[in-house]
Every structure is written in structure tokens, then in C-alpha cells.
Motif scaffolding. Structure first.
Motif, PDB file in Angstrom:
ATOM      1  N   ALA A   1     -17.147  97.839  93.591  1.00 22.26           N
ATOM      2  CA  ALA A   1     -17.578  98.505  92.368  1.00 22.26           C
ATOM      3  C   ALA A   1     -18.920  97.928  91.933  1.00 22.26           C
ATOM      4  N   THR A   2     -19.617  98.674  91.055  1.00 23.78           N
ATOM      5  CA  THR A   2     -20.885  98.238  90.491  1.00 23.78           C
ATOM      6  C   THR A   2     -20.844  98.577  89.013  1.00 23.78           C
ATOM      7  N   GLY A   3     -21.362  97.707  88.187  1.00 26.55           N
ATOM      8  CA  GLY A   3     -21.341  98.019  86.759  1.00 26.55           C
ATOM      9  C   GLY A   3     -22.223  97.093  85.965  1.00 26.55           C
ATOM     10  N   PHE A   4     -22.261  97.327  84.657  1.00 29.49           N
ATOM     11  CA  PHE A   4     -23.003  96.423  83.785  1.00 29.49           C
ATOM     12  C   PHE A   4     -22.377  96.414  82.405  1.00 29.49           C
ATOM     13  N   SER A   5     -22.638  95.373  81.668  1.00 29.09           N
ATOM     14  CA  SER A   5     -22.200  95.266  80.279  1.00 29.09           C
ATOM     15  C   SER A   5     -23.392  94.904  79.426  1.00 29.09           C
TER      16      SER A   5
ATOM     17  N   GLY B   1     -27.643  91.641  78.316  1.00 28.25           N
ATOM     18  CA  GLY B   1     -26.591  92.211  79.132  1.00 28.25           C
ATOM     19  C   GLY B   1     -26.767  91.799  80.574  1.00 28.25           C
ATOM     20  N   ARG B   2     -25.738  92.039  81.360  1.00 25.31           N
ATOM     21  CA  ARG B   2     -25.854  91.749  82.778  1.00 25.31           C
ATOM     22  C   ARG B   2     -24.909  92.649  83.558  1.00 25.31           C
ATOM     23  N   GLY B   3     -25.153  92.705  84.865  1.00 24.46           N
ATOM     24  CA  GLY B   3     -24.301  93.551  85.676  1.00 24.46           C
ATOM     25  C   GLY B   3     -24.482  93.203  87.130  1.00 24.46           C
TER      26      GLY B   3
ATOM     27  N   PHE C   1     -25.234  91.505  94.619  1.00 21.06           N
ATOM     28  CA  PHE C   1     -26.329  91.810  93.704  1.00 21.06           C
ATOM     29  C   PHE C   1     -25.921  91.579  92.251  1.00 21.06           C
ATOM     30  N   GLY C   2     -26.838  91.042  91.469  1.00 18.70           N
ATOM     31  CA  GLY C   2     -26.605  90.893  90.035  1.00 18.70           C
ATOM     32  C   GLY C   2     -27.913  91.070  89.290  1.00 18.70           C
ATOM     33  N   PHE C   3     -27.841  91.463  88.019  1.00 18.82           N
ATOM     34  CA  PHE C   3     -29.064  91.560  87.227  1.00 18.82           C
ATOM     35  C   PHE C   3     -28.788  91.206  85.775  1.00 18.82           C
TER      36      PHE C   3
ATOM     37  N   LEU D   1     -27.049 102.230  88.473  1.00 16.11           N
ATOM     38  CA  LEU D   1     -26.572 101.424  87.345  1.00 16.11           C
ATOM     39  C   LEU D   1     -27.711 100.649  86.676  1.00 16.11           C
ATOM     40  N   VAL D   2     -28.633 100.109  87.471  1.00 15.61           N
ATOM     41  CA  VAL D   2     -29.742  99.353  86.871  1.00 15.61           C
ATOM     42  C   VAL D   2     -30.595 100.296  86.037  1.00 15.61           C
ATOM     43  N   SER D   3     -30.873 101.462  86.594  1.00 20.34           N
ATOM     44  CA  SER D   3     -31.713 102.412  85.885  1.00 20.34           C
ATOM     45  C   SER D   3     -31.002 102.914  84.623  1.00 20.34           C
ATOM     46  N   LEU D   4     -29.678 103.117  84.721  1.00 13.25           N
ATOM     47  CA  LEU D   4     -28.898 103.557  83.561  1.00 13.25           C
ATOM     48  C   LEU D   4     -28.888 102.481  82.480  1.00 13.25           C
TER      49      LEU D   4
END
Lengths: 221, 371
Positions: free
Chosen positions: B299-303, B284-286, B270-272, B144-147
Motif C-alpha cells: 500500500a501507499t499513503g500519507f497523513s 505530514g508524511r507518507g 519510499f517515504g516523504f 500520492l505525493v502529488s495528491l
């Protein structure tokens, strides 16, 4: 070539103490900064790598929170009053000490209202948010009258019964017939930085480290 | 009563005029294409839902920040969405509960809040994002981070920087190695949020002070965090962070701020946060989270909130050629020219002025002629 960083410093109280600390971190304003006749508001640093702006204390927080300045120096009173999520205060510079206190007319002391037997108060202050928070924690609804200075006049002229203001020696209160009844917070100057700038600009992080080392050295001495 | 400003927009809302709208559409398309190419299926949840289902799906969602009103049909409270992630959580837990895991979904749409956030009065935003449901492992986070970095790059973000954080760090430490009274936790957290070293000491959080110093460029910060790792409680997290960092290294500048909590209401280990050069504030963050409900699911995701990129993206738009079609032009020729990529504007009236309508060419004897 990167754009120069902008460093905001407050006019007045803290500035004289802040300049030597800034100098130790390598931030020295150009000579025009000290020229009283110069009406410019923005100055270069001696090495040209930074821009230094001199604004009102409350505006230091606003400039930095919006990212218009990347960092600055301001009292913790201002940091706490605004409570901006975009503002970090990573270093306590251990200068500009004073406190934020509640004061009331000296001839009230000991009466019922002074002991807090009220649910509503009118308070004159420059710090409506901190004042409201302080009285709320005591179950009192404080109605704040926002003034920008000369709070000490308010009780005598019937504008508000109490004031919340900065106190360092207490002399101003005494001269105006007021006594300090409660201390809200102890205050000292902080290095403030913009959150996004700290995370995206390496120069900001390096300066924070420099100020931190200076503060630590000052404490050890 | 006279209305002095009849067509003023409410605070925090604005129109996107043709230039901005075109840039926004380009950004949305670029991001959605990037997500689609990694196998994320798009879903379109509705604009309005029952408040209860918006608020109940994830911990920490604040219904107070949503526009709410009563549904005349059901007499229940409805809310305008303020975060599409919770809606995707609902879809994953209900309609797509039986779908194979990990489930990859993505979305794009407008979200609204009833009040602006701190200094930013904006009340409507474009939210684009991806969610991987069924895992919050290091592998999921790395994907997800790389995406997110790829998607932001496709959208025109330059000089991207990713800030890692451990949202549940203080809770974990307070419950064990660096014990705090329950009454102290909030104050310590507040001072950590403001990175206020002086305030932290006053709040009794002396043991947490080193965490403030473990923020900065990733390689240094992770070493400092490892050095203060209280009794090995963080060993797994540190190892996870290193693995994720290795995956995106070289694509973005990496920083670590273990106590950052801004905008991480429901994230777990984890968050970024994503930043780009020349754009003020986060884009954005996720992170990892749990979808609440029967049993719950990781789940893992980002916006991404790409509106600030629109401003930056304006100058990237190459001026486009537009062909003016005078009255009585040959429609077949015009159709053929459109088919090979021309953008045309047909005259409605003989008085139409090609140049004033932004045309660069005019159709003259079956051929485009430069104006």
C-alpha cells in the motif's frame, strides 16, 4: 527579503576555538560581540545577514532543536545528552576536544566497588541521561544527582560516590583528590542544525557544505 | 485535599476556541474535498479498538505509545487510536478485502498518544490522510505525493517543500553491498539519524559516510546518490525517485535525504515528509508500506497533521458579516436572508447588545442596516 538566520554559539570553553572556524565560513560577529561590558545577548554578523546569539552550551541545543535558532555550534556531549530527534550534527569541527569520564576518590581505587561489583550507584553529574545510559549498559542502576557545576566536590562531601564530568587535562580531578576510572565518550564540537530548517532553507544547506569543506581541509592539513 | 487548579487541562491537550475551531474546520474541509475529488472514499473507523488489532497490522507500531485500558465487556485490552492508517489497513484487509484494487480510502479524525513526541508535548492531533491499497509502485507513489501537495495547498500551505527518503536503505545496504555486523547496524543507524559524521566513524560506519552527503536539493542529491550507488543495488530506487520527482516538479520544492528515518516506522522503499513555509516542523508524511495479515498487501499513503496550519490560517479568515435580529423580527425575512448567505444572531432578550455579540449589521424594517 528573507529573515536572517540565527546562529547559536556557547559561552566559554568552545567559543574561542569556534570563532576562527566560523570566520572561515563567513560568519563574523559585529564588534560589540567581543566587548565584555556589552550585556546584549543577540548580535548581528558583520555583513548583517545573520543573527548570532550567545547562550549556555545546553541552551544551544535547545534553541536549535526548537527551531528558534537554525544552527549552532556545541559539544557532542550536549548533543548526546539530549538526543533530540530534531537536531542534526552533520559536521565534526575537530575542535574543543575532551572526554566524558567517570571519576571517583583516589583512595577508593582497587576496592570492590571500584571494580563494579554493585547494582546501584549514586553519581553526581551534569549529564544524567548519558550517565544512566552508560551504567545501564553495565547492568547498574545509576541514581543521578543533577548538579550544574563543581561536581568534583560531591564525593568528598558525601553527596555521591562518583562523578561523571568532562575531562580535558585531568588537572581539576587531581586537585580534588579524584581519579578517572572509565571513559564514556570522546567529545568534540559539532555544527548542529535544525532538521526542518535544513530541509526547507537553502542557506542552511549551503552553510553546512561550507563548514564540511572547512573541516575536511583542516583534517587534510 | 484541596484542588488548586480544578479546570486545568492535562499537559499536551488544548481547546480550540471559535476562531481556531473555524480555521480547523475550513482546513479539514479543504483537504477532504481535494481527496474526494481524486476518487478517495472516506471511511470513519472507531476511536477505540482492541490493542492487538491496532498493533498487529503494521510492523513498527508501538502500542506503548497508546492510551490503553481493559474492556469491561470482553476483558481484553483496548487502545485509543494513535494513527488512523493502521485502522484503514484493518478495514482494507477485512471488511473491504473483496473490494476491487487499487482501493482508494481517505479519513479525518483525532488521534492521541500517551506521551508527547520528543520536544512536542502535544498528545492529541488532527490526522487527515489518504491510502491507496494494493500497490506500492512508482505510479502509486507519484499519485500520492502529488495528491498530498495538492491537499496541503488547498489547506492553505504555502512554499511547500517535500523531502524524499528511502526508509529501508540501511537494511538493504547492510545485508549486501556495504555489509555490517548485525550488532553494528543499530549504532550506524542511530548516527545516520543524527547526521553525526564524527559519531558515524566511531560506530564503524565509514562506508556509509557518503550517504550523509547525498542529502539536499533533489537534483544534486540524486546525482550524488547515483554516484555512490553500491554495485547497482539502488538503481531501481533511484529511477523511481526520479520519476516521482518529475511528477511533482514545479508544485513544490524537492529535497532528498536517503537515510532519514524519523517518523517512518513501517514504511518500506519510499517515504516523504511535507513542510510548509512559516510552519515549524513537519506537516505530514507518507510512503509505501505493507499491511500485515494473511498474505500481506502493499500500500501507499500519507497523513497530514494540520494543527500547525490552524495558527497560520487564522489571518486568512476574512471577517464575516453577521446580522442581528431584534426581538419580534420578521422570521420569514430572516430565513430569506439566511438563504442568500447571511449569518444571523437572534435576540433572546430585549437587553441583548448587537455589537457586543459581534454583529456587523442589524435588521431594520426588513433590510440589513450596517451598525
Amino acid at each position: 527579503m528573507q529573515k536572517p538566520l540565527t546562529f547559536a554559539v556557547p559561552k566559554g570553553r568552545i567559543l574561542d576555538e569556534a570563532l576562527p572556524v566560523m570566520a572561515r565560513a563567513g560568519i563574523v560577529p559585529e564588534a560589540a560581540f567581543h566587548d565584555k561590558k556589552n550585556r546584549a545577548l543577540s548580535f548581528a554578523s558583520e555583513d548583517g545577514a545573520m543573527r548570532i546569539i550567545r547562550v549556555r552550551a545546553f541552551d544551544v541545543a535547545t534553541f536549535v532543536a526548537h527551531g528558534a535558532a537554525q544552527m549552532g555550534i556545541v559539544g557532542s556531549d550536549v548533543v548526546e545528552e539530549f538526543n533530540y530527534p530534531e537536531l542534526y550534527a552533520p559536521v565534526d569541527l575537530d575542535i574543543g576536544h575532551c572526554r566524558l569520564s567517570v571519576a571517583e576518590p583516589a583512595d577508593w581505587a582497587g576496592t570492590g566497588s571500584a571494580q563494579g561489583h554493585v547494582s546501584h550507584l549514586r553519581v553526581a553529574t551534569k549529564y544524567p541521561n548519558l550517565t544512566r545510559r552508560h551504567f545501564e549498559s553495565r547492568g547498574i542502576q545509576a541514581e543521578c544527582v543533577k548538579l550544574n557545576g563543581a561536581m568534583e566536590l560531591a564525593p568528598g562531601l558525601g553527596l555521591a560516590g562518583r562523578i561523571v564530568d568532562l575531562v580535558s587535562t585531568g588537572q581539576t580531578l587531581k586537585d580534588n583528590g579524584l581519579v578517572e576510572t572509565d571513559r564514556i565518550i570522546a567529545i568534540s564540537a559539532r555544527l548542529v542544525v535544525n532538521r526542518a530548517a535544513l530541509k526547507t532553507d537553502e542557506r542552511v544547506g549551503a552553510l553546512v557544505d561550507a563548514f564540511r569543506a572547512i573541516a575536511a581541509a583542516g583534517k587534510a592539513a | 485535599m484541596t484542588d488548586t487548579a480544578p479546570d486545568l487541562l492535562p499537559e499536551g491537550l488544548e481547546d480550540q476556541l471559535p476562531r481556531e475551531a473555524a480555521a480547523a474546520a475550513r482546513i479539514t474541509r479543504a483537504v477532504m474535498d481535494a481527496l474526494d475529488s481524486h476518487g478517495y472514499d472516506r471511511v470513519n473507523p472507531p476511536l477505540i479498538e482492541f490493542e492487538k488489532s491496532m498493533a498487529g497490522r503494521m510492523a513498527g507500531v508501538q502500542p506503548r505509545r497508546m492510551f490503553r485500558f481493559v474492556d469491561p465487556a470482553s476483558l481484553r485490552t483496548l487502545a485509543l487510536r494513535s494513527d488512523i492508517t493502521v485502522q484503514v489497513g484493518r478495514i482494507a484487509a477485512t471488511s473491504m478485502a473483496a473490494a476491487a484494487r487499487p482501493l482508494r480510502l481517505c479519513y479525518a479524525g483525532q488521534v492521541a498518544t500517551i506521551k508527547g513526541d520528543g520536544l512536542d508535548p502535544t498528545r492529541e492531533r488532527t490526522q487527515l490522510g489518504a491510502e491507496l491499497i494494493g500497490s506500492d509502485s512508482v505510479a502509486a507513489v507519484a499519485e500520492l505525493v502529488s495528491l498530498a501537495v495538492d491537499a496541503l495547498t488547498a489547506a492553505g500551505g504555502r512554499g511547500i517543500s517535500v523531502d524524499f527518503t528511502l526508509p529501508d536503505l540501511v537494511d538493504t545496504l547492510a545485508a549486501g553491498p556495504l555489509a555490517l555486523d548485525p550488532g553494528q547496524v543499530d549504532a550506524v543507524r542511530r548516527e545516520l539519524d543524527a547526521k553525526d559524521a564524527g559519531g558515524l566513524l566511531q560506530a564503524g560506519g565509514e562506508a556509509y559516510l557518503p550517504l550523509l552527503y547525498a542529502a539536499g536539493p533533489f537534483d544534486q542529491a540524486i546525482e550524488r546518490l547515483a554516484a555512490i550507488d553500491a554495485g547497482g543495488a539502488l538503481a531501481r530506487r533511484i529511477e523511481g525517485l526520479r520519476a516521482v520527482a518529475a511528477r511533482v516538479n514545479g508544485k513544490a520544492r524537492l529535497t532528498l535525504d536517503p537515510t532519514e528515518r524519523h517518523g517512518f516506522e513501517y514504511q518500506s522503499w519510499f517515504g516523504f515528509t511535507l513542510y510548509a513555509e512559516g510552519v515549524r516542523g513537519a506537516l505530514g508524511r507518507g510512503g509505501t508500506y505493507r499491511i500485515l495479515g494473511s498474505g500481506g498487501e502493499a500500500a501507499t499513503g500519507f497523513s497530514l497533521y494540520t494543527d500547525p496550519l490552524v495558527e497560520a490560517g487564522l489571518d486568512q479568515a476574512a471577517p464575516r458579516d453577521t446580522l442581528f435580529l431584534p426581538p419580534g423580527h420578521d422570521r420569514d425575512v430572516a430565513a430569506r436572508l439566511r438563504a442568500i448567505g447571511w449569518r444571523t444572531i437572534a435576540a433572546i432578550d430585549a437587553a441583548d447588545d448587537a455589537a457586543a455579540l459581534g454583529c456587523t449589521h442589524v435588521l431594520d424594517q426588513g433590510e440589513p442596516r450596517k451598525l
